[in-house]
Design an enzyme around this catalytic site. Structure first.
Site, mmCIF file in Angstrom:
data_model
loop_
_atom_site.group_PDB
_atom_site.id
_atom_site.type_symbol
_atom_site.label_atom_id
_atom_site.label_comp_id
_atom_site.label_asym_id
_atom_site.label_seq_id
_atom_site.Cartn_x
_atom_site.Cartn_y
_atom_site.Cartn_z
ATOM 1 N N LYS B 94 1.153 -0.711 -0.155
ATOM 2 C CA LYS B 94 0.007 0.223 0.113
ATOM 3 C C LYS B 94 1.247 1.615 -0.136
ATOM 4 C CE LYS B 94 -4.048 1.964 3.095
ATOM 5 N NZ LYS B 94 -4.665 2.041 3.894
ATOM 6 N N SER B 170 -9.162 1.346 3.203
ATOM 7 C CA SER B 170 -8.633 3.138 2.792
ATOM 8 C C SER B 170 -7.443 1.620 1.301
ATOM 9 C CB SER B 170 -7.874 4.018 3.081
ATOM 10 O OG SER B 170 -7.253 3.242 3.993
ATOM 11 N N SER B 194 -9.663 -0.575 7.411
ATOM 12 C CA SER B 194 -8.824 0.490 6.290
ATOM 13 C C SER B 194 -8.270 -1.180 5.411
ATOM 14 C CB SER B 194 -7.607 0.743 5.842
ATOM 15 O OG SER B 194 -9.412 2.179 5.706
#
Lengths: 106, 524
Positions: B94, B170, B194
């Site tokens: 990420k 996210s 997330s």
């Protein structure tokens, strides 16, 4: 729904946040802030005794779980040149910025 | 294709010299080429019809870097050395973690040009274990969202199950990359859900470990008391293996827990016999404000989401677990209001470092003084969601409002934590070992359906955020498909540092449901 943040308060927040906004953005952000504050207001209905501890985090850190303090010894880090290379404007190892506002002392 | 195999299977084949790390890597790169489309960029132009059919997980592909890693793994094997526990596993990161020498953008214009001079601890540990880092994947800007749509890098990620749907967020790029077979594993972060929410939306396994179990060093901070790095994977064993590698004390993160890391693999097949698994009515309804008038609506979850959880309860009962109904978690509904305050205060504090001076974006327009440089750089560099969080953080922590908002939220956090403490308390006659809940109130919603409404978007995290307040671990595992053809996720929540137990229970469900569907648990 309550409009907690009026345009004047909003303008003050924008200053504190070191931002500047165009009209459309300001309108959107103020509306969303007020919508969020209406949700936050739900907390007002929670019966609190008032002596609940403030939880700065969830998991407790008893001594056996906490890392010991680091020794006062030098550890290698990223090369200063690599770090300085990230600065937008540099001259001879110094980071360059425009005039720093100041007031002359009498 | 190799890229569809589990990471642990790839490592086994590699160690048996039946495949090389370079072959695994090239296969993953081929898959990325087939499905990912163009990477996210600050200047996307028009989003075309073709764009709408692709996954767009990546912001930065690091193919050459990964080739060097694959070569190093192959060299170790040729030399008879141990290549590591994640050897040959293609992984994505990420883009909220730093990777040395690679752009580390946080999906924000303000960090678009930032080349990290150091790597995050979990990344270092994965690389030392032989993982092949394919690149950095997309997310909501600074992780601020639940759909990945707020990324400054467009096109944003789409759900591989249906590219008209969001992947969640996210960690949307992470979940989508794993689901699409682009990388077997991904390193994500979970501040309100997330990792777990996108894992549920994309039909993969996602785990939020206990706060402090995985180092946050090199994680670009959002809510420092809530952020947890963790694994996303296509199966439980892979998630366990990855957590094994990244967990543990780190001298560079003073909040990393000092206690030893359990062996997450040794007991993985141990089953759930004798475990007490709880169901809570507070996780079977959602409370949210009506967008039209702000009135609170409480409604049961969609029937098929409740049914997925009850099916899982029946599976656990048939495996010898005891199902404990009506576990009280009365403060669940306050998770979002408290989160709106706590996370914003922490976000505002963390975002003050971006000023156009030391690194990141600086406005190109000439500025007369330093304060104006700050304002202009931040105005041009941040998107709307970071701005919103900064403003809210400033407001609720202001001296005149702090008692009403911030301090009250911290007390509410104590109440949420106490729900978990009581449920898992060994002195409680009705204590449970694990709580079984839905992960999300809905399946993946359509692109554009929620984005812009910051309140409704936040409510996507209603069932995941309590564990972040409490600091306790949780994971989401796939539990079949809904009528709309999209994945459903179920969540297991446990006591502090119960990762091994959570993984064992998740594995039991995964193994029991691998072949046949089961009947639902009938509430007594």
């Amino acid at each position: 729904m309550t409009d907690h943040i009026d345009p004047q308060t909003f303008e003050r927040l924008v200053q504190l946040a070191a931002l500047e906004l165009d009209l459309a953005e300001a309108e959107y952000l103020r509306r969303e802030l007020n919508n969020q504050l209406n949700v936050i207001d739900e907390m007002a209905a929670i019966p609190l005794r008032g002596d609940e501890p403030l939880a700065a985090r969830g998991v407790p850190y008893p001594p056996e779980n906490s890392p010991p303090l680091r020794g006062d010894d030098w550890q290698p880090d990223a090369p200063p040149a690599d770090i300085l290379a990230q600065a937008p404007q540099v001259d001879d190892g110094y980071i360059i910025v425009p005039d720093i506002p100041h007031t002359d002392l009498e | 294709m190799l890229c569809d195999l589990p990471a642990h299977e790839l490592t086994r084949l590699l160690k048996a010299r039946q495949v090389s790390a370079l072959e695994i890597l090239e296969d993953s790169l081929k898959r990325i080429d087939q499905v990912d489309g163009r990477p996210g960029t600050l200047t996307p132009g028009e989003i075309t019809a073709e764009d709408q059919c692709k996954v767009h997980a990546f912001i930065t592909l690091t193919a050459e870097r990964a080739r060097a890693q694959a070569q190093a793994v192959d060299d170790k094997i040729a030399a008879g050395e141990d290549p590591g526990a994640l050897a040959g596993a293609p992984v994505t990161i990420k883009d909220i973690f730093t990777v040395a020498g690679v752009p580390s953008t946080a999906a924000s214009r303000i960090l678009a040009n930032f080349i990290a001079p150091y790597s995050a601890t979990p990344v270092v540990r994965m690389e030392q274990a032989g993982a092949l880092v394919l690149g950095k994947v997309n997310l909501d800007e600074f992780t601020y969202g639940s759909s990945t749509e707020s990324s400054a890098f467009q096109p944003s990620t789409r759900n591989p199950w249906n590219t008209e749907r969001v992947p969640g967020g996210s960690s949307g790029g992470s979940a989508a990359a794993v689901a699409a077979g682009e990388g077997a594993l991904s390193l994500g972060t979970d501040t309100a859900g997330s990792i777990r929410q996108p894992a549920a939306f994309c039909g993969v396994v996602g785990m939020k470990p206990t706060y402090g179990r995985v180092s946050r060093y090199g994680l670009i901070a959002f809510g420092s008391s809530l952020d947890c790095p963790g694994p996303l994977a296509r199966n439980v064993r892979d998630a366990a293996q990855m957590l094994q590698v990244i967990a543990g004390r780190d001298r560079r993160d003073s909040t990393s827990a000092n206690r030893p890391v359990e062996d997450y693999l040794a007991g993985l097949e141990g089953g759930v016999k004798g475990l007490r698994i709880g169901l809570s009515p507070d996780y079977f309804r959602i409370t949210f404000p009506d967008p039209a008038n702000g009135e609170y609506i409480q409604q049961p979850l969609p029937q098929e989401i409740e049914a997925a959880v009850l099916r899982a309860a029946q599976v656990y009962a048939s495996l010898g677990a005891e199902i404990v109904e009506d576990v009280p978690m009365p403060n669940t509904r306050y998770g979002i209001p408290a989160y709106f305050v706590i996370s914003r205060v922490e976000a505002a504090s963390n975002l003050h470092r971006y000023d156009g001076v030391k690194y990141g974006y600086r406005t190109p327009k000439p500025q007369t003084d330093l304060r104006q440089l700050y304002r202009a750089s931040r105005a041009e560099g941040f998107g709307r969601q970071p701005k919103l969080r900064i403003l809210m953080g400033m407001y609720v922590s202001a001296a005149q409002y702090s008692a009403q908002y911030y301090q009250r939220a911290l007390r509410v956090r104590t109440l949420i934590r106490s729900d978990f403490e009581q449920a898992f308390d060994s002195a409680n006659p009705r204590r449970i070992d694990l709580l079984l809940t839905p992960t999300t109130p809905t399946t993946a919603f359509p692109m554009g359906a929620v984005y812009g409404d910051s309140v409704l978007m936040q409510y996507a995290d209603q069932l995941t955020v309590p564990a972040n307040h409490a600091g306790t671990p949780g994971l989401s595992i796939p539990a079949g498909l809904a009528a709309d053809g999209l994945p459903l996720g179920i969540q297991l929540l446990g006591a502090d540092f119960s990762e091994a137990l959570l993984l064992r229970a998740a594995r039991a469900y995964e193994a029991a449901t691998a072949s046949q569907p089961s009947e639902g648990y009938k509430k007594k």
